[in-house]
Write a protein that holds these residues in place. Structure first.
Motif, short mmCIF file in Angstrom:
data_model
loop_
_atom_site.label_atom_id
_atom_site.label_comp_id
_atom_site.label_asym_id
_atom_site.label_seq_id
_atom_site.Cartn_x
_atom_site.Cartn_y
_atom_site.Cartn_z
N MET A 1 89.54 -50.72 -4.41
CA MET A 1 90.79 -50.24 -4.96
C MET A 1 90.85 -48.73 -4.83
O MET A 1 89.92 -48.02 -5.19
N LYS A 2 91.98 -48.24 -4.32
CA LYS A 2 92.20 -46.80 -4.20
C LYS A 2 92.87 -46.30 -5.47
O LYS A 2 93.88 -46.83 -5.92
N LYS A 3 92.28 -45.28 -6.05
CA LYS A 3 92.80 -44.71 -7.29
C LYS A 3 93.52 -43.41 -6.98
O LYS A 3 92.92 -42.47 -6.46
N ILE A 4 94.81 -43.40 -7.28
CA ILE A 4 95.66 -42.24 -7.06
C ILE A 4 96.09 -41.74 -8.43
O ILE A 4 96.78 -42.46 -9.17
N TYR A 5 95.66 -40.54 -8.77
CA TYR A 5 95.95 -40.02 -10.10
C TYR A 5 96.82 -38.78 -10.02
O TYR A 5 96.56 -37.86 -9.25
N LEU A 6 97.86 -38.80 -10.82
CA LEU A 6 98.84 -37.73 -10.88
C LEU A 6 98.57 -36.88 -12.12
O LEU A 6 98.24 -37.42 -13.18
N PHE A 7 98.74 -35.58 -11.96
CA PHE A 7 98.49 -34.66 -13.06
C PHE A 7 99.67 -33.70 -13.23
O PHE A 7 100.22 -33.21 -12.25
N CYS A 8 100.03 -33.46 -14.48
CA CYS A 8 101.04 -32.45 -14.81
C CYS A 8 100.72 -31.94 -16.21
O CYS A 8 99.65 -32.21 -16.74
N ASP A 9 101.67 -31.25 -16.82
CA ASP A 9 101.40 -30.66 -18.13
C ASP A 9 101.03 -31.71 -19.17
O ASP A 9 99.97 -31.64 -19.79
N ASN A 10 101.90 -32.67 -19.39
CA ASN A 10 101.65 -33.67 -20.44
C ASN A 10 101.64 -35.11 -19.94
O ASN A 10 101.49 -36.03 -20.73
N ALA A 11 101.85 -35.30 -18.64
CA ALA A 11 101.85 -36.63 -18.02
C ALA A 11 102.98 -37.51 -18.54
O ALA A 11 102.86 -38.73 -18.54
N MET A 12 104.07 -36.91 -18.95
CA MET A 12 105.18 -37.72 -19.45
C MET A 12 106.09 -38.15 -18.30
O MET A 12 106.16 -39.33 -17.98
N SER A 13 106.77 -37.22 -17.66
CA SER A 13 107.64 -37.61 -16.55
C SER A 13 106.80 -38.09 -15.36
O SER A 13 107.21 -38.98 -14.62
N THR A 14 105.60 -37.54 -15.21
CA THR A 14 104.74 -37.97 -14.12
C THR A 14 104.32 -39.42 -14.29
O THR A 14 104.13 -40.13 -13.31
N SER A 15 104.21 -39.89 -15.52
CA SER A 15 103.85 -41.29 -15.72
C SER A 15 104.97 -42.21 -15.24
O SER A 15 104.70 -43.34 -14.82
N MET A 16 106.21 -41.74 -15.26
CA MET A 16 107.32 -42.56 -14.75
C MET A 16 107.22 -42.73 -13.24
O MET A 16 107.38 -43.83 -12.73
N ILE A 17 106.92 -41.66 -12.51
CA ILE A 17 106.79 -41.77 -11.06
C ILE A 17 105.53 -42.56 -10.72
O ILE A 17 105.50 -43.32 -9.76
N ALA A 18 104.47 -42.43 -11.52
CA ALA A 18 103.25 -43.21 -11.30
C ALA A 18 103.55 -44.70 -11.41
O ALA A 18 103.09 -45.50 -10.59
N LYS A 19 104.34 -45.09 -12.39
CA LYS A 19 104.70 -46.50 -12.55
C LYS A 19 105.51 -46.99 -11.36
O LYS A 19 105.29 -48.09 -10.85
N LYS A 20 106.44 -46.18 -10.89
CA LYS A 20 107.26 -46.56 -9.74
C LYS A 20 106.38 -46.72 -8.49
O LYS A 20 106.57 -47.64 -7.70
N MET A 21 105.41 -45.82 -8.33
CA MET A 21 104.49 -45.93 -7.20
C MET A 21 103.65 -47.20 -7.32
O MET A 21 103.44 -47.91 -6.33
N GLN A 22 103.18 -47.49 -8.52
CA GLN A 22 102.38 -48.69 -8.75
C GLN A 22 103.21 -49.94 -8.46
O GLN A 22 102.73 -50.89 -7.84
N ASP A 23 104.47 -49.94 -8.88
CA ASP A 23 105.36 -51.08 -8.63
C ASP A 23 105.53 -51.32 -7.13
O ASP A 23 105.50 -52.47 -6.68
N VAL A 24 105.69 -50.25 -6.35
CA VAL A 24 105.81 -50.38 -4.90
C VAL A 24 104.51 -50.94 -4.31
O VAL A 24 104.53 -51.84 -3.47
N GLY A 25 103.39 -50.40 -4.77
CA GLY A 25 102.10 -50.90 -4.31
C GLY A 25 101.91 -52.37 -4.63
O GLY A 25 101.46 -53.15 -3.78
N ASP A 26 102.28 -52.77 -5.82
CA ASP A 26 102.15 -54.18 -6.22
C ASP A 26 103.05 -55.07 -5.36
O ASP A 26 102.64 -56.15 -4.94
N LYS A 27 104.26 -54.60 -5.11
CA LYS A 27 105.22 -55.36 -4.30
C LYS A 27 104.67 -55.62 -2.90
O LYS A 27 104.93 -56.67 -2.31
N HIS A 28 103.91 -54.65 -2.37
CA HIS A 28 103.36 -54.77 -1.02
C HIS A 28 101.89 -55.21 -1.02
O HIS A 28 101.21 -55.09 0.00
N ASN A 29 101.42 -55.69 -2.15
CA ASN A 29 100.04 -56.18 -2.29
C ASN A 29 99.00 -55.14 -1.88
O ASN A 29 97.98 -55.48 -1.28
#
Length: 107
Positions: free
Chosen positions: A1-29
């Protein structure tokens, strides 16, 4: 498993883009894990979770060189999320660019 971690000040808005990226990854297995963390926790996350790639949110792009120095012993790519892709919350574009970053880094 490849771990891609996003970092910002508080990880609030970045967690939204992380979820969208994860959803795309899940969709494409894709065998990936995308999560977001506050940049102040970078060393702890590096030690405990051993990511394969670190991305910075555009709001902390000024930390790029410092972050590269902080992760140099881990031999992993570091990038900044494109501000337009981030603003549009385009998880697919960000994930594609991240995969390219990881492939180029290994060459």
């Amino acid at each position: 498993m490849k771990k891609i971690y996003l970092f910002c000040d508080n990880a609030m808005s970045t967690s939204m883009i992380a979820k969208k990226m994860q959803d795309v990854g899940d969709k494409h297995n894709l065998d990936i894990e995308v999560k977001a963390y506050p940049v102040r926790n970078l060393e702890k996350i590096l030690e405990e979770k051993n990511p394969h790639c670190v991305l910075l949110g555009p709001q902390v792009r000024h930390l790029l060189e410092d972050t590269k120095n902080r992760v140099k012993d881990y031999d992993i790519p570091v990038g900044v999320i494109d501000s337009v892709d981030y603003g549009m919350m385009d998880g697919e574009k960000v994930l594609k660019k991240t995969i390219l970053l990881m492939k180029k880094y290994k060459k």
